[in-house]
Scaffold this motif. Structure first.
Motif, PDB file in Angstrom:
ATOM      1  N   GLU A 108      53.269  30.275  66.194  1.00 31.55           N
ATOM      2  CA  GLU A 108      51.816  30.113  66.008  1.00 31.55           C
ATOM      3  C   GLU A 108      51.048  30.230  67.324  1.00 31.55           C
ATOM      4  OE1 GLU A 108      51.426  27.171  62.205  1.00 31.55           O
ATOM      5  OE2 GLU A 108      52.262  26.314  64.057  1.00 31.55           O
ATOM      6  N   LEU A 109      51.718  29.995  68.441  1.00 29.26           N
ATOM      7  CA  LEU A 109      51.064  30.082  69.750  1.00 29.26           C
ATOM      8  C   LEU A 109      50.902  31.514  70.229  1.00 29.26           C
ATOM      9  CD1 LEU A 109      52.823  27.171  71.647  1.00 29.26           C
ATOM     10  CD2 LEU A 109      50.445  27.236  70.869  1.00 29.26           C
ATOM     11  N   GLU A 110      51.695  32.435  69.683  1.00 28.73           N
ATOM     12  CA  GLU A 110      51.662  33.820  70.139  1.00 28.73           C
ATOM     13  C   GLU A 110      50.268  34.406  69.947  1.00 28.73           C
ATOM     14  OE1 GLU A 110      54.829  35.910  68.172  1.00 28.73           O
ATOM     15  OE2 GLU A 110      56.330  34.591  69.047  1.00 28.73           O
ATOM     16  N   GLY A 111      49.660  34.845  71.037  1.00 25.33           N
ATOM     17  CA  GLY A 111      48.342  35.443  70.994  1.00 25.33           C
ATOM     18  C   GLY A 111      47.197  34.457  70.923  1.00 25.33           C
ATOM     19  N   LEU A 112      47.495  33.157  70.869  1.00 32.16           N
ATOM     20  CA  LEU A 112      46.440  32.141  70.817  1.00 32.16           C
ATOM     21  C   LEU A 112      45.937  31.888  72.235  1.00 32.16           C
ATOM     22  CD1 LEU A 112      44.995  30.023  68.929  1.00 32.16           C
ATOM     23  CD2 LEU A 112      46.736  28.399  69.700  1.00 32.16           C
ATOM     24  N   PRO A 113      44.674  32.222  72.525  1.00 29.05           N
ATOM     25  CA  PRO A 113      44.174  31.961  73.875  1.00 29.05           C
ATOM     26  C   PRO A 113      43.970  30.461  74.075  1.00 29.05           C
ATOM     27  CG  PRO A 113      42.421  32.859  72.498  1.00 29.05           C
ATOM     28  CD  PRO A 113      43.671  32.835  71.660  1.00 29.05           C
ATOM     29  N   LEU A 114      44.515  29.963  75.149  1.00 26.85           N
ATOM     30  CA  LEU A 114      44.408  28.540  75.445  1.00 26.85           C
ATOM     31  C   LEU A 114      43.522  28.323  76.666  1.00 26.85           C
ATOM     32  CD1 LEU A 114      48.120  27.439  74.971  1.00 26.85           C
ATOM     33  CD2 LEU A 114      46.252  27.316  73.328  1.00 26.85           C
ATOM     34  N   ALA A 115      42.882  27.170  76.706  1.00 31.38           N
ATOM     35  CA  ALA A 115      42.033  26.799  77.835  1.00 31.38           C
ATOM     36  C   ALA A 115      42.871  26.598  79.092  1.00 31.38           C
ATOM     37  CB  ALA A 115      41.270  25.520  77.498  1.00 31.38           C
ATOM     38  N   TYR A 116      42.252  26.807  80.224  1.00 27.99           N
ATOM     39  CA  TYR A 116      42.797  26.464  81.545  1.00 27.99           C
ATOM     40  C   TYR A 116      44.129  27.125  81.889  1.00 27.99           C
ATOM     41  CZ  TYR A 116      39.169  22.891  81.701  1.00 27.99           C
ATOM     42  OH  TYR A 116      37.962  22.234  81.703  1.00 27.99           O
ATOM     43  N   GLY A 117      44.471  28.237  81.264  1.00 27.98           N
ATOM     44  CA  GLY A 117      45.729  28.905  81.601  1.00 27.98           C
ATOM     45  C   GLY A 117      46.963  28.243  81.028  1.00 27.98           C
ATOM     46  N   PHE A 118      46.795  27.400  80.034  1.00 28.76           N
ATOM     47  CA  PHE A 118      47.946  26.689  79.479  1.00 28.76           C
ATOM     48  C   PHE A 118      48.843  27.567  78.619  1.00 28.76           C
ATOM     49  CE2 PHE A 118      45.443  22.631  80.194  1.00 28.76           C
ATOM     50  CZ  PHE A 118      46.191  22.281  81.306  1.00 28.76           C
ATOM     51  N   ASP A 119      48.406  28.816  78.326  1.00 30.40           N
ATOM     52  CA  ASP A 119      49.311  29.734  77.636  1.00 30.40           C
ATOM     53  C   ASP A 119      50.536  30.006  78.518  1.00 30.40           C
ATOM     54  OD1 ASP A 119      47.418  30.936  79.319  1.00 30.40           O
ATOM     55  OD2 ASP A 119      47.280  32.756  78.124  1.00 30.40           O
ATOM     56  N   LEU A 120      50.344  30.139  79.826  1.00 26.16           N
ATOM     57  CA  LEU A 120      51.459  30.316  80.756  1.00 26.16           C
ATOM     58  C   LEU A 120      52.361  29.090  80.758  1.00 26.16           C
ATOM     59  CD1 LEU A 120      53.001  31.692  83.094  1.00 26.16           C
ATOM     60  CD2 LEU A 120      51.360  30.606  84.648  1.00 26.16           C
ATOM     61  N   VAL A 121      51.762  27.909  80.810  1.00 21.94           N
ATOM     62  CA  VAL A 121      52.526  26.658  80.831  1.00 21.94           C
ATOM     63  C   VAL A 121      53.400  26.541  79.580  1.00 21.94           C
ATOM     64  CG1 VAL A 121      52.324  24.136  80.744  1.00 21.94           C
ATOM     65  CG2 VAL A 121      50.868  25.457  82.297  1.00 21.94           C
ATOM     66  N   LEU A 122      52.821  26.824  78.413  1.00 21.13           N
ATOM     67  CA  LEU A 122      53.599  26.691  77.175  1.00 21.13           C
ATOM     68  C   LEU A 122      54.624  27.802  77.019  1.00 21.13           C
ATOM     69  CD1 LEU A 122      50.917  25.335  74.712  1.00 21.13           C
ATOM     70  CD2 LEU A 122      52.829  24.108  75.778  1.00 21.13           C
ATOM     71  N   SER A 123      54.332  28.982  77.508  1.00 24.09           N
ATOM     72  CA  SER A 123      55.327  30.055  77.507  1.00 24.09           C
ATOM     73  C   SER A 123      56.528  29.655  78.364  1.00 24.09           C
ATOM     74  CB  SER A 123      54.702  31.348  78.035  1.00 24.09           C
ATOM     75  OG  SER A 123      55.674  32.359  78.143  1.00 24.09           O
ATOM     76  N   ASP A 124      56.252  29.140  79.559  1.00 24.10           N
ATOM     77  CA  ASP A 124      57.328  28.666  80.437  1.00 24.10           C
ATOM     78  C   ASP A 124      58.099  27.524  79.790  1.00 24.10           C
ATOM     79  OD1 ASP A 124      56.492  30.503  82.344  1.00 24.10           O
ATOM     80  OD2 ASP A 124      55.644  28.992  83.710  1.00 24.10           O
ATOM     81  N   PHE A 125      57.384  26.612  79.141  1.00 17.97           N
ATOM     82  CA  PHE A 125      58.028  25.466  78.495  1.00 17.97           C
ATOM     83  C   PHE A 125      58.988  25.926  77.402  1.00 17.97           C
ATOM     84  CE2 PHE A 125      57.997  22.634  74.796  1.00 17.97           C
ATOM     85  CZ  PHE A 125      58.722  21.581  75.325  1.00 17.97           C
ATOM     86  N   TYR A 126      58.530  26.807  76.528  1.00 19.51           N
ATOM     87  CA  TYR A 126      59.395  27.262  75.436  1.00 19.51           C
ATOM     88  C   TYR A 126      60.570  28.087  75.950  1.00 19.51           C
ATOM     89  CZ  TYR A 126      56.892  25.422  71.416  1.00 19.51           C
ATOM     90  OH  TYR A 126      56.346  24.578  70.470  1.00 19.51           O
ATOM     91  N   THR A 127      60.371  28.854  77.018  1.00 13.16           N
ATOM     92  CA  THR A 127      61.488  29.587  77.626  1.00 13.16           C
ATOM     93  C   THR A 127      62.533  28.604  78.140  1.00 13.16           C
ATOM     94  OG1 THR A 127      60.103  31.467  78.218  1.00 13.16           O
ATOM     95  CG2 THR A 127      62.142  31.182  79.470  1.00 13.16           C
ATOM     96  N   ALA A 128      62.095  27.572  78.839  1.00 17.28           N
ATOM     97  CA  ALA A 128      63.014  26.553  79.348  1.00 17.28           C
ATOM     98  C   ALA A 128      63.699  25.813  78.201  1.00 17.28           C
ATOM     99  CB  ALA A 128      62.273  25.570  80.252  1.00 17.28           C
ATOM    100  N   LEU A 129      62.966  25.537  77.135  1.00 15.11           N
ATOM    101  CA  LEU A 129      63.532  24.855  75.976  1.00 15.11           C
ATOM    102  C   LEU A 129      64.628  25.705  75.339  1.00 15.11           C
ATOM    103  CD1 LEU A 129      63.163  22.266  74.207  1.00 15.11           C
ATOM    104  CD2 LEU A 129      61.617  23.627  72.778  1.00 15.11           C
ATOM    105  N   GLN A 130      64.362  26.995  75.185  1.00 13.06           N
ATOM    106  CA  GLN A 130      65.348  27.903  74.583  1.00 13.06           C
ATOM    107  C   GLN A 130      66.580  28.067  75.460  1.00 13.06           C
ATOM    108  OE1 GLN A 130      62.735  31.241  73.949  1.00 13.06           O
ATOM    109  NE2 GLN A 130      62.176  30.565  71.896  1.00 13.06           N
TER     110      GLN A 130
END
Length: 140
Positions: A108-130
């Protein structure tokens, strides 16, 4: 000197993250956009004290069991990202800021623009989680 911020990734047992829909006011940054809960670190305040204060003010949630996950050096600020497990329905959380809360899956996050650049933070988080580089609670 750059300002500092503190934000938190709440993750539930389904590996969804909790986001806050910002108010739709033209005088605030990123109106009507999804955001990680958090805020600005005040003068003489630690990032840990900031996230505890902000979560009490915004969503009346005790984050004393959260842990520092990462620190990002954004062009406009240093952002301290905390992590905490939370299995509460979004509608059961008292909300004092923003329009609403919602749990999002990675898909659901794919393509969802997030405030303050948090799309990068969550992308990094999910990569680390995987890659099993993030410790979360054992799945039952």
């Amino acid at each position: 000197m750059k300002r500092s911020g503190a934000s938190i990734i709440f993750i539930n047992s389904r590996n969804e993250v909790l986001l806050l829909l910002r108010d739709d006011k033209p005088d605030i940054p990123y109106p009507n956009m999804w955001d990680l809960p958090g805020g600005h670190v005040e003068e003489n305040e630690t990032s840990e004290a900031c996230i505890a204060r902000e979560m009490q003010e915004e969503i009346e949630t005790d984050v004393s069991s959260c842990r520092l996950h990462a620190v990002y050096d954004f062009p406009d600020r240093i952002e301290h990202i905390f992590l905490m497990d939370l299995d509460t329905a979004a509608e059961e959380i008292t909300l004092h800021e923003g329009q609403r809360l919602r749990w999002f899956s990675l898909h659901e996050l794919e393509g969802l623009p997030l405030a303050y650049g948090f799309d990068l933070v969550l992308s990094d988080f999910y990569t680390a989680l995987q890659q099993n580089k993030v410790t979360t609670r054992p799945k039952t």
